[in-house]
Design an enzyme around this catalytic site. Structure first.
Site: not given
Length: 157
Positions: A17, A41, A90, A128
């Site tokens: 990030h 989440k 990604r 993460s």
């Protein structure tokens, strides 16, 4: 002045990030890093903890503003008159998902575009989710998160 936004849950912020934030901050006069509440989440870290981590990680970047938000990103974009969205992708599955979001955000914001940043090779494997998993199992995340963030996480543990 062009203002871009890099939204995310940042649970926690990773070196990947931070790499995108630094690269975007070099290209645009103002970058807002928007930390999403994302209650659906079920984040490991509270919104205030995540906000503090992002602030610590970006403290040396003069043209970066950090804020927290809840609700639709599109509302924040319209409210703050933001010109573009920065997103990281990604993998091809990341890109497919991000492309859908880009189309929706363009519709909901009357045309605000999304720019996709591929990861630097050094951080292409970091997420993460992986950092949280390593943390849950007592592993060492020191090389995966910014130094100031690592200090905050170890103090919280």
């Amino acid at each position: 002045m062009i203002t871009m936004i890099y939204p995310g849950t940042f649970d926690p912020i990773t070196n990947g990030h931070l790499d995108i934030i630094c690269r975007a901050a070099k290209l645009f006069p103002k970058l807002i890093v928007a930390v999403a509440a994302s209650p659906s989440k079920k984040p490991m870290f509270s919104l205030q903890q995540r906000l503090a981590m992002v602030q610590a990680a970006t403290a040396d970047l003069d043209n970066v503003e950090i804020l927290a938000f809840d609700g639709l990103l599109a509302h924040l974009i319209l409210q703050r008159k933001i010109q573009g969205i920065i997103r990281g992708a990604r993998t091809s599955s990341d890109f497919d998902y991000e492309l859908q979001l880009a189309h929706l955000n363009r519709l909901l914001t009357n045309g605000v575009e999304s720019l996709f940043f591929p990861p630097s090779e050094k951080w292409s494997y970091v997420s993460s989710t992986m950092v949280r998993e390593i943390l849950l199992h007592g592993g060492d995340i020191q090389k995966l998160v910014p130094e100031r963030v690592f200090a905050q996480i170890t103090q919280a543990a």
